[in-house]
Design a protein around this motif. Structure first.
Motif, PDB file in Angstrom:
ATOM      1  N   MET A   1       0.859  -1.162   0.000  1.00  0.00           N
ATOM      2  CA  MET A   1       0.000   0.000   0.000  1.00  0.00           C
ATOM      3  C   MET A   1       0.904   1.223   0.000  1.00  0.00           C
ATOM      4  O   MET A   1       1.764   1.349   0.845  1.00  0.00           O
ATOM      5  N   GLY A   2       0.700   2.108  -0.954  1.00  0.00           N
ATOM      6  CA  GLY A   2       1.518   3.301  -1.044  1.00  0.00           C
ATOM      7  C   GLY A   2       1.095   4.354  -0.037  1.00  0.00           C
ATOM      8  O   GLY A   2       0.069   4.239   0.621  1.00  0.00           O
ATOM      9  N   LYS A   3       1.902   5.415   0.070  1.00  0.00           N
ATOM     10  CA  LYS A   3       1.599   6.483   1.024  1.00  0.00           C
ATOM     11  C   LYS A   3       0.245   7.126   0.743  1.00  0.00           C
ATOM     12  O   LYS A   3      -0.493   7.461   1.656  1.00  0.00           O
ATOM     13  N   THR A   4      -0.087   7.290  -0.563  1.00  0.00           N
ATOM     14  CA  THR A   4      -1.374   7.891  -0.913  1.00  0.00           C
ATOM     15  C   THR A   4      -2.516   7.016  -0.428  1.00  0.00           C
ATOM     16  O   THR A   4      -3.480   7.499   0.165  1.00  0.00           O
ATOM     17  N   GLU A   5      -2.413   5.703  -0.660  1.00  0.00           N
ATOM     18  CA  GLU A   5      -3.470   4.798  -0.221  1.00  0.00           C
ATOM     19  C   GLU A   5      -3.585   4.793   1.299  1.00  0.00           C
ATOM     20  O   GLU A   5      -4.685   4.758   1.833  1.00  0.00           O
ATOM     21  N   LEU A   6      -2.446   4.830   1.983  1.00  0.00           N
ATOM     22  CA  LEU A   6      -2.483   4.872   3.444  1.00  0.00           C
ATOM     23  C   LEU A   6      -3.169   6.147   3.920  1.00  0.00           C
ATOM     24  O   LEU A   6      -3.961   6.128   4.845  1.00  0.00           O
ATOM     25  N   ARG A   7      -2.869   7.275   3.268  1.00  0.00           N
ATOM     26  CA  ARG A   7      -3.518   8.532   3.628  1.00  0.00           C
ATOM     27  C   ARG A   7      -5.022   8.445   3.384  1.00  0.00           C
ATOM     28  O   ARG A   7      -5.816   8.953   4.145  1.00  0.00           O
ATOM     29  N   ASN A   8      -5.420   7.757   2.298  1.00  0.00           N
ATOM     30  CA  ASN A   8      -6.841   7.616   1.984  1.00  0.00           C
ATOM     31  C   ASN A   8      -7.579   6.808   3.033  1.00  0.00           C
ATOM     32  O   ASN A   8      -8.780   6.949   3.190  1.00  0.00           O
ATOM     33  N   LEU A   9      -6.861   5.940   3.740  1.00  0.00           N
ATOM     34  CA  LEU A   9      -7.504   5.183   4.813  1.00  0.00           C
ATOM     35  C   LEU A   9      -7.884   6.119   5.949  1.00  0.00           C
ATOM     36  O   LEU A   9      -8.860   5.896   6.636  1.00  0.00           O
ATOM     37  N   GLY A  10      -7.074   7.174   6.113  1.00  0.00           N
ATOM     38  CA  GLY A  10      -7.360   8.209   7.101  1.00  0.00           C
ATOM     39  C   GLY A  10      -7.756   7.655   8.445  1.00  0.00           C
ATOM     40  O   GLY A  10      -7.066   6.844   9.032  1.00  0.00           O
ATOM     41  N   VAL A  49      -4.726  -6.272  12.373  1.00  0.00           N
ATOM     42  CA  VAL A  49      -4.130  -6.788  11.143  1.00  0.00           C
ATOM     43  C   VAL A  49      -4.729  -6.018   9.972  1.00  0.00           C
ATOM     44  O   VAL A  49      -5.957  -5.912   9.861  1.00  0.00           O
ATOM     45  N   THR A  50      -3.877  -5.479   9.110  1.00  0.00           N
ATOM     46  CA  THR A  50      -4.332  -4.713   7.952  1.00  0.00           C
ATOM     47  C   THR A  50      -3.721  -5.296   6.686  1.00  0.00           C
ATOM     48  O   THR A  50      -2.502  -5.453   6.595  1.00  0.00           O
ATOM     49  N   PHE A  51      -4.581  -5.628   5.731  1.00  0.00           N
ATOM     50  CA  PHE A  51      -4.193  -6.227   4.453  1.00  0.00           C
ATOM     51  C   PHE A  51      -4.374  -5.203   3.339  1.00  0.00           C
ATOM     52  O   PHE A  51      -5.437  -4.580   3.254  1.00  0.00           O
ATOM     53  N   GLU A  52      -3.376  -5.063   2.470  1.00  0.00           N
ATOM     54  CA  GLU A  52      -3.568  -4.242   1.284  1.00  0.00           C
ATOM     55  C   GLU A  52      -4.472  -5.016   0.321  1.00  0.00           C
ATOM     56  O   GLU A  52      -4.663  -6.228   0.478  1.00  0.00           O
ATOM     57  N   PRO A  53      -5.061  -4.338  -0.690  1.00  0.00           N
ATOM     58  CA  PRO A  53      -5.898  -5.054  -1.646  1.00  0.00           C
ATOM     59  C   PRO A  53      -5.159  -6.267  -2.218  1.00  0.00           C
ATOM     60  O   PRO A  53      -3.992  -6.181  -2.602  1.00  0.00           O
ATOM     61  N   GLY A  54      -5.845  -7.399  -2.239  1.00  0.00           N
ATOM     62  CA  GLY A  54      -5.278  -8.631  -2.772  1.00  0.00           C
ATOM     63  C   GLY A  54      -4.445  -9.442  -1.799  1.00  0.00           C
ATOM     64  O   GLY A  54      -4.069 -10.569  -2.083  1.00  0.00           O
ATOM     65  N   ALA A  55      -4.146  -8.897  -0.623  1.00  0.00           N
ATOM     66  CA  ALA A  55      -3.309  -9.612   0.349  1.00  0.00           C
ATOM     67  C   ALA A  55      -4.167 -10.587   1.156  1.00  0.00           C
ATOM     68  O   ALA A  55      -5.347 -10.348   1.401  1.00  0.00           O
ATOM     69  N   GLY A 104      -8.524 -12.567   4.190  1.00  0.00           N
ATOM     70  CA  GLY A 104      -7.710 -11.512   3.596  1.00  0.00           C
ATOM     71  C   GLY A 104      -8.577 -10.502   2.874  1.00  0.00           C
ATOM     72  O   GLY A 104      -9.812 -10.597   2.864  1.00  0.00           O
ATOM     73  N   ALA A 105      -7.923  -9.536   2.264  1.00  0.00           N
ATOM     74  CA  ALA A 105      -8.613  -8.437   1.584  1.00  0.00           C
ATOM     75  C   ALA A 105      -9.176  -8.886   0.245  1.00  0.00           C
ATOM     76  O   ALA A 105      -8.673  -9.820  -0.385  1.00  0.00           O
ATOM     77  N   ALA A 106     -10.216  -8.187  -0.192  1.00  0.00           N
ATOM     78  CA  ALA A 106     -10.714  -8.356  -1.554  1.00  0.00           C
ATOM     79  C   ALA A 106      -9.675  -7.775  -2.509  1.00  0.00           C
ATOM     80  O   ALA A 106      -8.765  -7.044  -2.094  1.00  0.00           O
ATOM     81  N   GLN A 107      -9.809  -8.086  -3.774  1.00  0.00           N
ATOM     82  CA  GLN A 107      -8.831  -7.614  -4.756  1.00  0.00           C
ATOM     83  C   GLN A 107      -8.851  -6.100  -4.934  1.00  0.00           C
ATOM     84  O   GLN A 107      -7.838  -5.508  -5.292  1.00  0.00           O
ATOM     85  N   ASP A 108     -10.000  -5.493  -4.659  1.00  0.00           N
ATOM     86  CA  ASP A 108     -10.142  -4.055  -4.887  1.00  0.00           C
ATOM     87  C   ASP A 108     -10.361  -3.260  -3.599  1.00  0.00           C
ATOM     88  O   ASP A 108     -10.844  -2.141  -3.624  1.00  0.00           O
ATOM     89  N   SER A 109     -10.027  -3.860  -2.455  1.00  0.00           N
ATOM     90  CA  SER A 109     -10.246  -3.167  -1.186  1.00  0.00           C
ATOM     91  C   SER A 109      -9.211  -3.602  -0.166  1.00  0.00           C
ATOM     92  O   SER A 109      -8.825  -4.775  -0.138  1.00  0.00           O
ATOM     93  N   TRP A 110      -8.809  -2.708   0.692  1.00  0.00           N
ATOM     94  CA  TRP A 110      -7.997  -3.083   1.842  1.00  0.00           C
ATOM     95  C   TRP A 110      -8.935  -3.694   2.875  1.00  0.00           C
ATOM     96  O   TRP A 110     -10.164  -3.589   2.776  1.00  0.00           O
ATOM     97  N   LEU A 111      -8.383  -4.358   3.864  1.00  0.00           N
ATOM     98  CA  LEU A 111      -9.156  -4.961   4.943  1.00  0.00           C
ATOM     99  C   LEU A 111      -8.389  -4.794   6.239  1.00  0.00           C
ATOM    100  O   LEU A 111      -7.183  -5.031   6.287  1.00  0.00           O
TER     101      LEU A 111
END
Length: 145
Positions: A1-10, A49-55, A104-111
């Motif tokens: 997960m990139g910095k932008t995606e992490l920021r989007n989790l807010g 526990v936090t999974f990036e999309p697809g993890a 785990g996470a869906a392919q298009d979503s973090w979990l």
């Protein structure tokens, strides 16, 4: 997960993200933060526990069972021999002792979920084979159907 995606989790991630896991039991990028360590007072280890999309994690069993409290995103939970379940924020998954499963996470979503190890005195998690990419990628198609 990139910095932008992490920021989007807010504020969606309410507990610390923790450390990135780098071992053979997880596919993709996953972070874990120990919230409550296993000890003789509480006897109840708890992790964020936090999974990036697809993890996702490998198939595994907990001798004493496990409880998942989904705090954000969307993902999958599956017990061996049963259909996959979509899990999302607010869901509670109670996993019986010695039930082979993965999540785990869906392919298009973090979990993100809180993982509670029940009855840890019964033994450590038993890790098994990975959830294959071929199998996992079919889940999206079935979800859309």
């Amino acid at each position: 997960m990139g910095k932008t995606e992490l920021r989007n989790l807010g504020s969606s991630i309410i507990f610390p993200l923790g450390q990135k896991i780098e071992n053979e039991y997880f596919r993709g990028t996953v972070w874990v933060e120990t919230l409550v360590s296993n000890d003789s007072v509480f006897n109840c280890p708890i992790y964020n526990v936090t999974f990036e999309p697809g993890a996702r994690n490998n198939w595994h069993k907990h001798p004493g069972g496990q409880i998942l409290l989904v705090t954000g995103g969307r993902g999958y939970y599956q017990e061996e021999g049963r259909p996959v379940q979509i899990i999302k924020e607010g869901d509670v998954v109670k996993i019986q002792p010695d039930v082979k499963h993965w999540h785990g996470a869906a392919q298009d979503s973090w979990l993100s979920h809180i993982a509670i190890t029940a009855n840890p005195q019964k033994g450590e998690v038993e890790w098994m084979e990975p959830v294959s990419d071929e199998y996992y990628l079919r889940l999206k198609i079935e979800e859309e159907a």
